[in-house]
Motif scaffolding. Structure first.
Motif, PDB file in Angstrom:
ATOM      1  N   ALA A 199       1.463   1.570  -9.568  1.00  0.00           N
ATOM      2  CA  ALA A 199       0.764   1.877  -8.318  1.00  0.00           C
ATOM      3  C   ALA A 199      -0.519   1.062  -8.217  1.00  0.00           C
ATOM      4  O   ALA A 199      -0.843   0.509  -7.161  1.00  0.00           O
ATOM      5  CB  ALA A 199       0.455   3.377  -8.255  1.00  0.00           C
ATOM      6  N   GLU A 200      -1.252   0.984  -9.316  1.00  0.00           N
ATOM      7  CA  GLU A 200      -2.501   0.218  -9.321  1.00  0.00           C
ATOM      8  C   GLU A 200      -2.248  -1.251  -8.993  1.00  0.00           C
ATOM      9  O   GLU A 200      -3.011  -1.875  -8.244  1.00  0.00           O
ATOM     10  CB  GLU A 200      -3.191   0.350 -10.674  1.00  0.00           C
ATOM     11  CG  GLU A 200      -4.516  -0.384 -10.732  1.00  0.00           C
ATOM     12  CD  GLU A 200      -5.216  -0.273 -12.076  1.00  0.00           C
ATOM     13  OE1 GLU A 200      -6.074  -1.134 -12.362  1.00  0.00           O
ATOM     14  OE2 GLU A 200      -4.907   0.671 -12.839  1.00  0.00           O
ATOM     15  N   ALA A 255       2.537   1.842  -3.291  1.00  0.00           N
ATOM     16  CA  ALA A 255       1.572   2.366  -4.257  1.00  0.00           C
ATOM     17  C   ALA A 255       1.329   3.853  -4.026  1.00  0.00           C
ATOM     18  O   ALA A 255       1.280   4.648  -4.976  1.00  0.00           O
ATOM     19  CB  ALA A 255       0.251   1.598  -4.144  1.00  0.00           C
ATOM     20  N   ASP A 291       2.100   6.875  -6.634  1.00  0.00           N
ATOM     21  CA  ASP A 291       0.994   7.777  -6.971  1.00  0.00           C
ATOM     22  C   ASP A 291       1.393   9.234  -6.774  1.00  0.00           C
ATOM     23  O   ASP A 291       1.163  10.086  -7.632  1.00  0.00           O
ATOM     24  CB  ASP A 291      -0.207   7.465  -6.071  1.00  0.00           C
ATOM     25  CG  ASP A 291      -1.438   7.086  -6.890  1.00  0.00           C
ATOM     26  OD1 ASP A 291      -1.392   7.205  -8.125  1.00  0.00           O
ATOM     27  OD2 ASP A 291      -2.439   6.686  -6.284  1.00  0.00           O
ATOM     28  N   TYR A 332       0.833  -1.208   0.000  1.00  0.00           N
ATOM     29  CA  TYR A 332       0.000   0.000   0.000  1.00  0.00           C
ATOM     30  C   TYR A 332       0.865   1.254   0.000  1.00  0.00           C
ATOM     31  O   TYR A 332       0.630   2.189  -0.783  1.00  0.00           O
ATOM     32  CB  TYR A 332      -0.906  -0.013   1.235  1.00  0.00           C
ATOM     33  CG  TYR A 332      -1.629   1.286   1.456  1.00  0.00           C
ATOM     34  CD1 TYR A 332      -2.657   1.689   0.619  1.00  0.00           C
ATOM     35  CD2 TYR A 332      -1.252   2.138   2.509  1.00  0.00           C
ATOM     36  CE1 TYR A 332      -3.314   2.909   0.813  1.00  0.00           C
ATOM     37  CE2 TYR A 332      -1.909   3.336   2.711  1.00  0.00           C
ATOM     38  CZ  TYR A 332      -2.932   3.720   1.859  1.00  0.00           C
ATOM     39  OH  TYR A 332      -3.564   4.912   2.060  1.00  0.00           O
ATOM     40  N   TRP A 356       0.130  -2.506  -7.136  1.00  0.00           N
ATOM     41  CA  TRP A 356       0.411  -2.684  -5.705  1.00  0.00           C
ATOM     42  C   TRP A 356      -0.842  -2.455  -4.867  1.00  0.00           C
ATOM     43  O   TRP A 356      -1.038  -3.110  -3.841  1.00  0.00           O
ATOM     44  CB  TRP A 356       1.537  -1.754  -5.273  1.00  0.00           C
ATOM     45  CG  TRP A 356       2.872  -2.181  -5.820  1.00  0.00           C
ATOM     46  CD1 TRP A 356       3.658  -1.494  -6.686  1.00  0.00           C
ATOM     47  CD2 TRP A 356       3.554  -3.411  -5.551  1.00  0.00           C
ATOM     48  NE1 TRP A 356       4.780  -2.215  -6.983  1.00  0.00           N
ATOM     49  CE2 TRP A 356       4.756  -3.398  -6.293  1.00  0.00           C
ATOM     50  CE3 TRP A 356       3.273  -4.521  -4.766  1.00  0.00           C
ATOM     51  CZ2 TRP A 356       5.664  -4.444  -6.267  1.00  0.00           C
ATOM     52  CZ3 TRP A 356       4.180  -5.577  -4.735  1.00  0.00           C
ATOM     53  CH2 TRP A 356       5.358  -5.537  -5.480  1.00  0.00           C
ATOM     54  N   TYR A 357      -1.686  -1.502  -5.298  1.00  0.00           N
ATOM     55  CA  TYR A 357      -2.973  -1.341  -4.605  1.00  0.00           C
ATOM     56  C   TYR A 357      -3.767  -2.642  -4.668  1.00  0.00           C
ATOM     57  O   TYR A 357      -4.382  -3.058  -3.684  1.00  0.00           O
ATOM     58  CB  TYR A 357      -3.794  -0.222  -5.255  1.00  0.00           C
ATOM     59  CG  TYR A 357      -3.408   1.188  -4.856  1.00  0.00           C
ATOM     60  CD1 TYR A 357      -3.192   1.524  -3.527  1.00  0.00           C
ATOM     61  CD2 TYR A 357      -3.299   2.188  -5.819  1.00  0.00           C
ATOM     62  CE1 TYR A 357      -2.857   2.819  -3.158  1.00  0.00           C
ATOM     63  CE2 TYR A 357      -2.962   3.500  -5.464  1.00  0.00           C
ATOM     64  CZ  TYR A 357      -2.744   3.798  -4.137  1.00  0.00           C
ATOM     65  OH  TYR A 357      -2.418   5.085  -3.782  1.00  0.00           O
TER      66      TYR A 357
END
Length: 608
Positions: free
Chosen positions: A211-212, A183, A187, A180, A214-215
């Motif tokens: 980033a997406e 990410a 971002d 998180y 890892w989210y």
């Protein structure tokens, strides 16, 4: 299927029951007890590994006294896992320094968990260099918690590259908080790179995509804030169904912001009742935005007391929109004094729209001096409407330069009416190119007046229409005609008259009459006069007279002259003289001269 059902009913197929689950739990407990007995016997026989394992078992159970003796014995025999667990036991008993001593022994012997624990101990004591050393030892041995703790320490010390490296290492080994935070870092960095330029380059896209990912990893492991951010990304991309799923996952785990976002998603889909359920849940958890949404929902239903209660709840949750919305509610009810109080409360907290609303309220009450500072405060905070209102304020005082400065500021932020005002100012100054630029912005934003003004600018540049052989009706619609038509379709009367004239010029009488009539019925005296001309040419003079009379009553000199001529032709000399007198007074000059000659002739005829 029937046989299967019957067999199931007779119990010939085993069915799980609470009794079976209880039996399983009992068996597990018996197995654990048997394992403990075996380890005890081995430990009593001097087996170091058995001592260490038995100590760990008792430690997990909370039997600190029983665990300590076995862990100390195993540690004395050189078992590093026992030394680490002994440190854990002592730390839980409050002997932090003694625990650190045993962790050091285990860490030196190569225990990654002990190195991690020792690093955490030193960080809690404020010894960051020692903390970094031991956390790095744990991280380099592949200890996921050590990697995460090291990344957190390096981020705190400003080592972004090192922090990202170890955060990524922890994330790759399945640490959800690391995924998180990695990410979030990606971002933010992509956002900072975009702040100074327009558009989004390939590097930004790659960072956003990573980033997406890892989210997603963090959300899949139950990280509720990651699920919230993933839902936000998907919603912006238009993937509403999947966004809703992640919002729901996050909301069920207790994330109030996700519950609020899910409510807005449901409202936009038309399911207001379900939206209200999630807003209520979020508001009860202290989300001010959700409380405001509930307030707005009840206000729309006319339930003002309930709306006020939720707006107050939003305000209590620290959301300044609550005070602003209370001001709007009071203003709608005519409670001006209370509205001013709530606007002031929000404005003093920095709410720019409340500052603008407060200024408007003060201006309407005649307090221009009190209004101007609030307009300025709102405009400086980024309120486009306030910047435009300041322009109006200065223009009303005749301070054209100051007005233009604020209009330009609002226009640069996309304010349609401000762009129109700047365009008009540029036209007055003779700067046609700049005027065209601003008029295009305003016209594109939906301003009918700007569309008409832009059309007149373009119309003035048009070369004379070429003459075609044998009167061929060759006509290609120009850009200025398109803008005239756009303004006309928005109800602009002068544009409607102009479109009617263009239609008449190309012989389309029906279209011309339609536009003239539309303008005339909206109050255009030119439209009424032109419609009368068209009807007269088509042989409908009685109806033409009706429209000329309407135009003349509205101050159209040519219409009055036409009526005078009609009356003279019909022999209605006194009526003709009256219309001629009106035409003389209305003008323009050439019309007045013709009307005066006609009036004199009618007067002579009457006196003969």
């Amino acid at each position: 299927m029937g046989d299967m059902a019957n067999l199931f009913e007779t119990g010939r197929f085993a069915q799980p029951s609470d009794q079976d689950e209880a039996a399983d739990e009992a068996q597990e407990a018996a197995d654990e007890a048997a394992e403990e007995v075996r380890r005890r016997l081995a430990a009593e026989a001097g087996d170091v590994e058995a001592m260490s394992v038995l100590g760990a078992m008792l430690l997990r159970r909370g039997d600190f006294d029983g665990a300590e003796s076995h862990l100390r014995a195993a540690t004395a025999a050189g078992d590093r896992a026992a030394a680490n667990n002994l440190g854990v036991l002592l730390h839980q008993r409050g002997y932090a320094d003694e625990a650190a001593g045993w962790w050091r022994i285990a860490a030196v012997a190569g225990s990654a968990p002990a190195a991690h624990a020792l690093g955490r101990h030193f960080r809690e004591r404020g010894d960051e260099p020692a903390a970094e050393y031991w956390l790095r030892q744990a991280a380099e041995q592949g200890h996921v918690l050590g990697a995460y703790a090291l990344a957190d320490l390096l981020e705190h010390r400003g080592d972004e590259a090192g922090a990202r490296r170890w955060m990524r290492a922890a994330a790759e080994r399945g640490h959800r908080e690391a995924a998180y935070r990695l990410a979030r870092t990606l971002d933010r960095n992509a956002g900072h790179r975009r702040d100074g330029r327009d558009g989004r380059d390939e590097g930004d896209t790659e960072a956003a995509d990573e980033a997406e990912q890892w989210y997603r990893q963090a959300a899949a492991r139950g990280h509720r804030r990651a699920a919230l951010h993933l839902g936000t990304i998907l919603e912006k991309r238009g993937e509403l169904k999947e966004a809703g799923r992640w919002y729901l996952t996050s909301a069920k785990d207790g994330e109030a912001r996700a519950a609020c976002a899910l409510g807005f998603l449901l409202r936009d889909a038309g399911d207001t009742e379900s939206a209200a359920v999630w807003w209520l849940r979020a508001a009860q958890d202290g989300d001010g935005n959700a409380a405001n949404a509930l307030g707005a929902l009840h206000a729309e239903r006319g339930e003002t007391q309930t709306a006020e209660r939720w707006y107050r709840a939003a305000m209590d949750a620290g959301d300044d929109n609550g005070a602003y919305n209370l001001g709007l509610l009071c203003a709608d009810q005519g409670r001006t004094t209370q509205a001013e109080q709530w606007y002031r409360r929000a404005a003093y907290a920095g709410h720019r729209e409340a500052s603008n609303a407060l200024a408007i309220l003060l201006l309407r009450s005649g307090d221009e001096t009190g209004a101007e500072p609030w307009f300025s405060k709102a405009a400086e905070a980024g309120s486009v409407d306030a910047a435009f209102n300041l322009g109006i304020l200065h223009a009303g005082r005749g301070e054209e330069r100051a007005a233009l400065r604020w209009y330009e500021r609002a226009a640069s932020a996309g304010h349609t009416e401000a762009a129109l005002q700047v365009g008009m100012a540029r036209l007055r100054d003779g700067d046609e190119r700049e005027a065209e630029r601003f008029l295009r912005c305003a016209a594109g934003g939906g301003s009918a007046e700007a569309a008409y003004r832009l059309a007149t600018v373009l119309d003035a540049r048009r070369p004379p229409a070429p003459e075609h052989e044998l009167g061929e009706p060759a006509h290609e619609k120009s850009e200025c005609e398109e803008w005239y038509e756009r303004a006309a379709s928005q109800g602009h009367r002068r544009a409607q008259v102009r479109v009617g004239m263009m239609a008449a010029a190309r012989g389309d009488v029906v279209e011309a009459a339609r536009w003239y009539r539309e303008a005339a019925e909206a109050g255009s005296r030119n439209g009424a006069f032109n419609l009368g001309l068209l009807l007269a040419r088509e042989g409908s003079e009685p109806e033409a007279v009706v429209w000329w009379r309407r135009a003349a009553d509205a101050g159209h000199g040519r219409a009055a002259l036409r009526l005078a001529l009609v009356c003279a032709r019909r022999g209605e000399l006194a009526e003709g003289q009256r219309w001629a007198d009106l035409a003389v007074s209305l003008g323009p000059r050439e019309v007045g001269e013709r009307a005066a000659r006609l009036r004199d002739a009618l007067r002579q005829e009457l006196s003969a």
